[in-house]
Design a protein around this motif. Structure first.
Motif, short mmCIF file in Angstrom:
data_model
loop_
_atom_site.label_atom_id
_atom_site.label_comp_id
_atom_site.label_asym_id
_atom_site.label_seq_id
_atom_site.Cartn_x
_atom_site.Cartn_y
_atom_site.Cartn_z
N SER A 103 -6.23 -2.47 -8.45
CA SER A 103 -5.75 -2.40 -9.83
C SER A 103 -4.84 -3.57 -10.15
O SER A 103 -4.93 -4.18 -11.23
CB SER A 103 -5.02 -1.08 -10.07
N SER A 162 -6.98 1.37 -3.92
CA SER A 162 -7.19 1.34 -5.36
C SER A 162 -6.00 0.72 -6.08
O SER A 162 -6.17 0.05 -7.11
CB SER A 162 -7.43 2.77 -5.87
N THR A 163 -4.81 0.90 -5.55
CA THR A 163 -3.62 0.34 -6.18
C THR A 163 -3.65 -1.19 -6.14
O THR A 163 -3.38 -1.86 -7.14
CB THR A 163 -2.35 0.85 -5.47
N THR A 179 0.00 1.69 -15.52
CA THR A 179 -0.57 2.06 -14.22
C THR A 179 0.48 2.32 -13.15
O THR A 179 0.18 2.97 -12.15
CB THR A 179 -1.52 0.96 -13.73
N VAL A 216 1.65 0.39 -10.90
CA VAL A 216 1.32 -0.15 -9.58
C VAL A 216 2.56 -0.72 -8.90
O VAL A 216 2.61 -0.83 -7.67
CB VAL A 216 0.22 -1.22 -9.68
#
Length: 853
Positions: free
Chosen positions: A392, A388-389, A430, A432
């Motif tokens: 993203s 998911s990272t 986020t 990330v």
């Protein structure tokens, strides 16, 4: 390093069970403390506590355990001393016999004619037996001889790499290597002695006799080294245990408020045989005898050289014998720390996906792959590509590219700046990639995208060389120096325990009423947050209240209220002074002119105090911490202020006063950042703080702030900020100043609850200032400061600020269970944020108007 770790690291592994049981004694004193302060809470059938209930006097119980430890140490020491001293006596006898055996030999004839074979080696195993110059090695040397010498050298690649940090140690190691190599040559030469025709004198000695003499010397050297190591370990055994008794008694007196140390040390420890001065004197005398023996056998009586080589052998022995222990213990600590970080990510609701860890540099599952089916076949790809990272990050990059290509703004530099602003904001939100890495990306994007323009009209776009100078100049401002000055003061106050002394003194006056103790701790946390940051202050506060928490039941409501109250108060303390948190520094950067410290205190302190009082009432109503709670009073630190502590306090007070009156002294100092140099120079220049303290500054925060400053400068220079602010001003046109303040405070409260307070300030505050400046009745400073106060008030989630993160990780030392859950923040943190919001838009608004902002 804690003494328990130091004891474990420095103990002789084979003797580990015969040292003072320091950790067990600490557990005992904590049990005694709980028994004294809460006798009714101990169940009579509790098997762990039943031994303690046999005596009402904790001194008697603790002395009995200390006596058992002392008897154990004395018994073991006497047996070891007799064994090692016996080895010393045997060694001295054998050394005398060896000297007598070699006394009648003609050394000059054995060593060869100097003119032919050169001078004897100075550092050979036996200087008087040296066989002249270096001889060619033969191939018929027995493996046992080589193995014997290899054992004596104690060389290992791991050891060599471990001790190679010291230049002196390397030189000594090289000397040892040379000695061993020459000794081996001598032995090899002696094994092939009969095959060489060195001189007529060598015929007087047989090959067997000569080899026997040299073998005896090698064995004697080994025994001397081994005995020296044993004597040093015996000396270390005395010192470690003596220090252990002193430290455990000092801790006992501190925790239970007793005065047992001086009495017990005088009556029991000092008279004990291992700790008598004569005992240590005998050990030193035997060490000197062994050093002399080694010098006579190896270095022809040169004691200083022999002592240096023996110490080298001792150091190598410690590395070789305990290297595994050290590695295992450090590995266990690292694994525990990694596990705690993983638990923290899980508890805080973060993405505890191993793929996310992979993207951030962890290679624990580097070979993990996933099979992908495509029309052209099956392929195995790294698993982190599907995390998911990473997805993203791809989405954020796609948005960035779209904003660069789709025309939204009229001017190219504004279009590029909008894309960069959205890109950086999403990366920050986020996380990330690390926040400070995103900050370092900002100047790169500014130059590449050419978003900055010349300040003077006409505002043409700057070329990359000029843009680079422009953006880097904007990253280092007086505000960054102010942040460094705050870090310096915080480091000095923490390192020399000034903050802890003041905090314990105040808390000792709080008494034993739960509601009084709670509010006192909250205000202490707020005050500490003003000066040593709201990152370090909750950690310090939690260390101070540990004795109190240990004596409360595991499910105590007061424990939860206290820990949560300290976290919420530390958040509010982050708004109380300009150096309390990074968002305040960012606010100062966006205020023109910058307000003095006096004005900041005039507005922020009442807001913080009223907010904390209301939060305290909320905690009392929701937790009801007074039910069946017995409070153990916190005792102040008894140590008196030293000269260094008075000096630090004086410099800190003078610096704060100068910060408060900087505007009146602007003709002298020019800016608050210049005043910040005073504590930096005085503390680091006098050696109070060291290079290590400087390296331990929160440089990631500084980089984050510098990146935010450059972003704000770029958004302003490109004209994008003016364009966006103009659009928002049209939307709020007709709204009063108070209405605009309410809107922005609500917006930044929501944003800062979900992302970092600092990041929220970096994104929102420049826009707030521009909107305030564009209003019909401009009050940009009022809006900026009100919004900055709301950044610190966002505390509704466990991830909303460092104090909340620290609070949710607090665990009961007995059960290992966390005191707080996420629901405690949802049910108390969110109402606390709303309460603070109401205070800021009411009391805060009135004070901002009175201050003339």
């Amino acid at each position: 390093m804690k003494f328990s770790h130091s004891l474990q690291f420095n103990a002789v592994p084979d003797w580990s069970g015969n040292y003072i049981a320091y950790s067990n004694l600490k557990k005992l004193m904590f049990q005694l403390e709980k028994q004294i302060n809460q006798p009714s809470t101990q169940a009579p059938d509790d098997p762990e506590s039943s031994p303690l209930l046999t005596s009402d006097d904790p001194d008697t119980v603790f002395r009995r355990t200390l006596d058992q430890e002392l008897d154990k140490i004395c018994s073991f020491y006497q047996s070891k001393e007799a064994e090692i001293y016996g080895d010393v006596a045997d060694l001295l006898k054998d050394e005398e016999a060896f000297e007598a055996e070699t006394e009648g030999m003609d050394m000059e004839q054995i060593s060869g004619v100097p003119e032919t074979f050169g001078r004897p080696r100075r550092h050979s195993l036996f200087g008087k037996f040296s066989m002249g110059g270096r001889k060619r090695r033969t191939s018929n040397i027995s493996a046992s001889t080589i193995d014997e010498e290899a054992e004596d050298s104690d060389e290992d690649p791991t050891e060599r790499s471990t001790v190679s940090n010291s230049g002196i140690l390397n030189d000594r190691r090289k000397t040892t290597d040379a000695n061993m190599g020459q000794s081996l040559d001598d032995l090899r030469s002696s094994r092939d002695f009969s095959r060489r025709k060195v001189s007529v004198a060598l015929d007087d000695y047989s090959d067997q006799a000569m080899s026997s003499v040299l073998a005896s010397g090698v064995t004697l050297k080994k025994r001397t080294t081994s005995t020296y190591v044993s004597l040093c370990e015996l000396k270390s055994y005395i010192q470690l245990n003596q220090t252990g008794f002193s430290k455990v008694l000092k801790k006992y007196d501190k925790i239970l408020d007793r005065n047992l140390k001086d009495v017990y040390v005088k009556e029991a420890v000092k008279p004990a045989y291992p700790f008598r001065p004569t005992t240590m004197q005998h050990v030193d005398e035997n060490i000197q005898k062994v050093e002399k023996t080694y010098a006579d056998v190896t270095f022809q009586g040169d004691i200083p050289t022999a002592r240096r080589e023996l110490r080298l052998h001792l150091r190598e022995h410690v590395v070789w014998e305990r290297n595994t222990v050290w590695r295992e213990m450090i590995g266990i600590e690292r694994k525990a720390q990694a596990a705690n970080m993983g638990v923290r990510r899980t508890l805080l609701g973060g993405d505890h996906d191993p793929d996310k860890t992979r993207l951030q540099g962890d290679d624990t599952d580097e070979m993990s792959t996933k099979e992908v089916v495509t029309p052209v076949g099956r392929y195995r790809c790294p698993r982190w590509l599907f995390s998911s990272t990473f997805l993203s990050l791809l989405i954020i990059l796609a948005i960035f590219v779209v904003l660069l290509l789709v025309p939204i703004m009229k001017k190219r530099e504004q279009q590029n700046c909008l894309a960069m602003l959205v890109f950086v904001s999403l990366l920050w939100a986020t996380e990330v990639i690390p926040l400070f890495v995103t900050s370092l990306l900002i100047p790169f994007l500014i130059v590449i995208l050419r978003v900055v323009r010349a300040d003077a009209k006409p505002h043409h776009r700057l070329a990359p060389p000029e843009a680079a100078k422009y953006v880097f100049a904007s990253m280092w401002t007086p505000v960054i120096m102010l942040l460094l000055g705050g870090f310096t003061i915080a480091a000095a106050l923490s390192k020399f325990h000034i903050a802890k002394k003041i905090a314990t003194l105040v808390l000792s006056k709080a008494g034993t009423k739960p509601r009084t103790v709670l509010i006192t701790n909250m205000f202490v946390a707020m005050i500490l947050s003003m000066w040593i940051s709201n990152v370090a202050s909750p950690v310090l506060c939690y260390s101070i209240i540990q004795p109190l928490l240990r004596n409360l039941p595991s499910d105590s409501r007061f424990s939860k209220a206290l820990i949560l109250g300290i976290a919420l108060a530390s958040n509010m303390g982050g708004a109380a002074s300009p150096i309390a948190s990074p968002q305040n520094i960012i606010a100062l950067q966006n205020m023109r002119p910058q307000p003095s410290w006096g004005i900041w205190f005039f507005v922020a302190l009442p807001v913080c105090i009223v907010s904390i009082l209301l939060i305290w009432v909320l905690l009392l109503i929701t937790f009801q911490p007074g039910r069946g709670t017995t409070i153990v009073p916190i005792r102040p630190m008894k140590d008196k202020f030293t000269g260094v502590q008075w000096f630090i306090s004086g410099v800190t007070i003078v610096t704060i006063i100068l910060w408060c009156v900087t505007h009146q002294l602007e003709s002298v100092f020019g800016d608050m950042g210049v005043v910040a140099i005073i504590p930096i120079v005085l503390f680091f220049g006098t050696g109070i703080l060291t290079k290590e303290d400087f390296n331990n500054f929160l440089w990631t925060i500084i980089i984050l702030a510098a990146g935010g400053l450059s972003l704000g400068k770029a958004v302003s220079s490109s004209g994008l900020l003016h364009t966006i602010a103009g659009g928002i001003t049209e939307k709020v046109e007709g709204m009063s100043l108070y209405g605009v303040l309410v809107v922005f405070c609500a917006l930044i409260l929501v944003i800062a609850t979900f992302i970092s307070h600092t990041v929220a300030a970096l994104i929102i505050l420049p826009l707030v200032h521009q909107v305030g400046a564009g209003m019909a009745e401009p009050h940009p400073n009022l809006l900026v400061m009100g919004s900055a106060l709301m950044c610190s008030a966002a505390m509704g989630l466990p991830t909303s600020g460092f104090p909340n993160m620290t609070a949710i990780m607090m665990e009961d030392s007995q059960t290992g269970q966390r005191y707080l859950r996420v629901r405690h923040f949802l049910t108390r943190g969110i109402p606390s944020s709303i309460i603070t919001f109401a205070v800021v838009i009411s009391l805060g608004y009135g004070l901002l108007l009175l201050a003339g902002l």
